[in-house]
Design an enzyme around this catalytic site. Structure first.
Site, PDB file in Angstrom:
ATOM      1  N   HIS A 139       0.875  -1.177   0.000  1.00 32.02           N
ATOM      2  CA  HIS A 139       0.000   0.000   0.000  1.00 32.02           C
ATOM      3  C   HIS A 139       0.917   1.233   0.000  1.00 32.02           C
ATOM      4  O   HIS A 139       2.034   1.173   0.528  1.00 32.02           O
ATOM      5  CB  HIS A 139      -0.842  -0.041   1.280  1.00 32.02           C
ATOM      6  CG  HIS A 139      -1.899   1.003   1.406  1.00 32.02           C
ATOM      7  ND1 HIS A 139      -1.618   2.302   1.770  1.00 32.02           N
ATOM      8  CD2 HIS A 139      -3.241   0.946   1.242  1.00 32.02           C
ATOM      9  CE1 HIS A 139      -2.758   2.993   1.820  1.00 32.02           C
ATOM     10  NE2 HIS A 139      -3.756   2.188   1.511  1.00 32.02           N
ATOM     11  N   ASP A 216       3.074  -4.464   8.067  1.00 33.09           N
ATOM     12  CA  ASP A 216       1.852  -3.673   7.893  1.00 33.09           C
ATOM     13  C   ASP A 216       0.675  -4.650   7.996  1.00 33.09           C
ATOM     14  O   ASP A 216       0.392  -5.398   7.060  1.00 33.09           O
ATOM     15  CB  ASP A 216       1.905  -2.985   6.520  1.00 33.09           C
ATOM     16  CG  ASP A 216       0.596  -2.282   6.186  1.00 33.09           C
ATOM     17  OD1 ASP A 216      -0.356  -2.372   6.987  1.00 33.09           O
ATOM     18  OD2 ASP A 216       0.531  -1.658   5.112  1.00 33.09           O
ATOM     19  N   GLN A 219      -4.467  -5.182   6.874  1.00 31.37           N
ATOM     20  CA  GLN A 219      -5.447  -6.115   6.298  1.00 31.37           C
ATOM     21  C   GLN A 219      -5.401  -7.496   6.950  1.00 31.37           C
ATOM     22  O   GLN A 219      -6.187  -8.372   6.568  1.00 31.37           O
ATOM     23  CB  GLN A 219      -5.216  -6.265   4.782  1.00 31.37           C
ATOM     24  CG  GLN A 219      -5.422  -4.994   3.992  1.00 31.37           C
ATOM     25  CD  GLN A 219      -6.860  -4.459   4.048  1.00 31.37           C
ATOM     26  OE1 GLN A 219      -7.800  -5.178   4.399  1.00 31.37           O
ATOM     27  NE2 GLN A 219      -7.022  -3.198   3.694  1.00 31.37           N
ATOM     28  N   LYS A 242     -10.575  -0.614  10.223  1.00 31.17           N
ATOM     29  CA  LYS A 242     -10.695  -1.810   9.384  1.00 31.17           C
ATOM     30  C   LYS A 242     -11.031  -3.030  10.234  1.00 31.17           C
ATOM     31  O   LYS A 242     -11.191  -4.128   9.710  1.00 31.17           O
ATOM     32  CB  LYS A 242      -9.389  -2.048   8.620  1.00 31.17           C
ATOM     33  CG  LYS A 242      -9.063  -0.949   7.622  1.00 31.17           C
ATOM     34  CD  LYS A 242      -7.800  -1.273   6.868  1.00 31.17           C
ATOM     35  CE  LYS A 242      -7.202  -0.063   6.176  1.00 31.17           C
ATOM     36  NZ  LYS A 242      -7.985   0.427   5.053  1.00 31.17           N
ATOM     37  N   CYS A 380      -4.790   2.604  -3.583  1.00 29.91           N
ATOM     38  CA  CYS A 380      -3.529   3.106  -2.997  1.00 29.91           C
ATOM     39  C   CYS A 380      -2.411   2.090  -3.176  1.00 29.91           C
ATOM     40  O   CYS A 380      -1.583   1.885  -2.273  1.00 29.91           O
ATOM     41  CB  CYS A 380      -3.698   3.464  -1.519  1.00 29.91           C
ATOM     42  SG  CYS A 380      -4.859   4.781  -1.246  1.00 29.91           S
TER      43      CYS A 380
END
Ligand SMILES: Cc1ncc(COP(=O)(O)O)c(C=O)c1O
Length: 422
Positions: A139, A216, A219, A242, A380
């Protein structure tokens, strides 16, 4: 917006996963809406997931009964707010299995978390000629900060390529790692492709060179158990919005010995021990990284969403999401003209697709007319679009409250989109 009692028609507990999706949906008031006269089919969970009533209620309790600034007040309300805010940090610690609460820094989201590490660690410890490794499926939040650092310091950004399925080529990673590597930053799950990366193994490989790794987890945290000690990552970033919490909440986890050695991110109130015009000394962790008044209500909401996730059967929820992905992949693959972008063996909850000759924005607009929320664009992740030679994709992304019937509605509407344009 009207409430449609029939917005959910799946009534039985899934025989495949034993997950009672109908029951779960009742927890999310927003899902009862109709959009353009149709039951809302919310498939934009990778952008922001919906918020259960208990999290909404927890925010209201703070605003009605506890609203006050934290840490600095000796009065009753301030102490109540501080207890709730620090209680949320305890929940985060347990949720990701951090060793200590001081390793859990509250930030506005994954982007701010990654920027905090870039400023606090990168600007202090990375210099000219050093190398930072990221992957081809990051991202922008995990590309741009490192590019900015490279530009400032004269360091080099190295990128692990991926194959046509959207899987990282691990041999290439092995080749990129060397004695000049100073940092590795990787997504756990790709927001554009859904690929689950083998981060534990990749962290291990980096550690052989003594290189710290940031994961990261924007997700992954909503979809799978996270154990930062088991992963042995040095940093882990995720966003509350999220994972069923309000916007403005999020966490950057860091191993204490790294956080202690890093520079603060922002200067201001609450992050200091003492200030004179000659010199400031910084507060201990985690306050050193939390300058100013934080998003108190949102972080308390994140704590409530963690409580909610702990109360549902997460194993069954994950199995249900997995089954939804399998079903949706099968359905969309069967439609002539639809091409799935990202066909990795290990995927989580993201289904990106394109349709010959139809721009993803047109797909998104027509789906919206039918009450279906998907995202259309580059997500993104422009380098991913360049890699697959598409300007954009349409992306359906699932949460455990989605149903197979919603997938059916999606597939049927995609067929209508194709008819309209043919
Ligand atoms: C993989 C990934 N990383 C980082 C981010 C940035 O998250 P936020 O905008 O909440 O900071 C996102 C958001 O979509 C994401 O999907």
């Amino acid at each position: 917006m009207a409430i449609a009692a029939d917005s959910v028609t799946e009534t039985k507990t899934s025989s495949v996963t034993g997950f009672d999706v109908q029951r779960i949906r009742e927890d999310f008031p927003v899902l009862r809406q109709t959009v353009n006269g149709k039951p809302l089919v919310y498939l934009d969970n990778a952008a922001s997931s919906q918020v259960p009533q208990v999290v909404i209620d927890r925010g209201s309790i703070y605003l009605e009964d506890e609203h006050s600034n934290i840490h600095r007040g000796v009065h009753y309300l301030s102490q109540k707010a501080t207890t709730a805010y620090e209680g949320a940090r305890e929940k985060v610690k347990r949720f990701i299995n951090a060793r200590d609460v001081k390793e859990c820094i509250f930030v506005r989201g994954a982007t701010e978390g990654i920027n905090l590490v870039m400023h606090g660690y990168g600007r202090k410890f990375i210099g000219e000629g050093d190398e930072i490794i990221i992957s081809a499926m990051e991202h922008h939040a995990n590309i741009v900060p490192w590019q900015m650092l490279c530009e400032e310091k004269g360091a080099k950004l190295r990128v692990i390529p991926m194959n046509d399925a959207g899987e990282l080529i691990l041999d290439e990673y092995d080749t990129l790692l060397n004695e000049r590597t100073r940092f590795v930053a990787l997504s756990h799950v790709s927001n554009a492709l859904g690929t689950i990366n083998p981060v534990k193994q990749m962290i291990d490989q980096a550690h052989k060179y003594g290189v710290p790794v940031l994961i990261d987890g924007a997700q992954s945290a909503p979809h799978m158990p996270i154990d930062v000690q088991d992963l042995d990552c040095d940093f882990f970033a995720f966003s509350g919005h999220k994972m069923f919490a309000p916007t403005g909440s999020g966490v950057i986890y860091g191993k204490a010995d790294f956080l202690e050695r890093m520079n603060p991110f922002q200067g201001g109130g609450d992050m200091i021990k003492s200030v004179t015009f000659e010199k400031t000394t910084y507060a201990d962790l985690p306050n050193k990284f939390e300058a100013g008044t934080p998003a108190i209500a949102s972080q308390i909401g994140l704590g409530a969403s963690i409580d909610y996730l702990s109360a549902i059967n997460r194993v069954r929820a994950a199995a249900h999401e997995h089954e939804l992905m399998r079903y949706a992949t099968e359905k969309l693959t069967a439609i002539e003209g639809v091409r799935i972008i990202g066909t990795a063996k290990e995927k989580a909850s993201v289904l990106s697709f394109v349709i010959d000759e139809i721009h993803p924005h047109d797909i998104g607009t027509i789906l919206d007319q039918e009450g279906i929320a998907v995202r259309a664009g580059h997500h993104c992740a422009q380098p991913v679009m360049q890699r697959f030679k598409v300007p954009a994709t349409a992306r359906a992304s699932f949460a455990f409250y989605n149903t197979k019937e919603e997938v059916d509605v999606l597939a049927e509407t995609i067929k209508r989109v194709i008819d309209i344009f043919s």
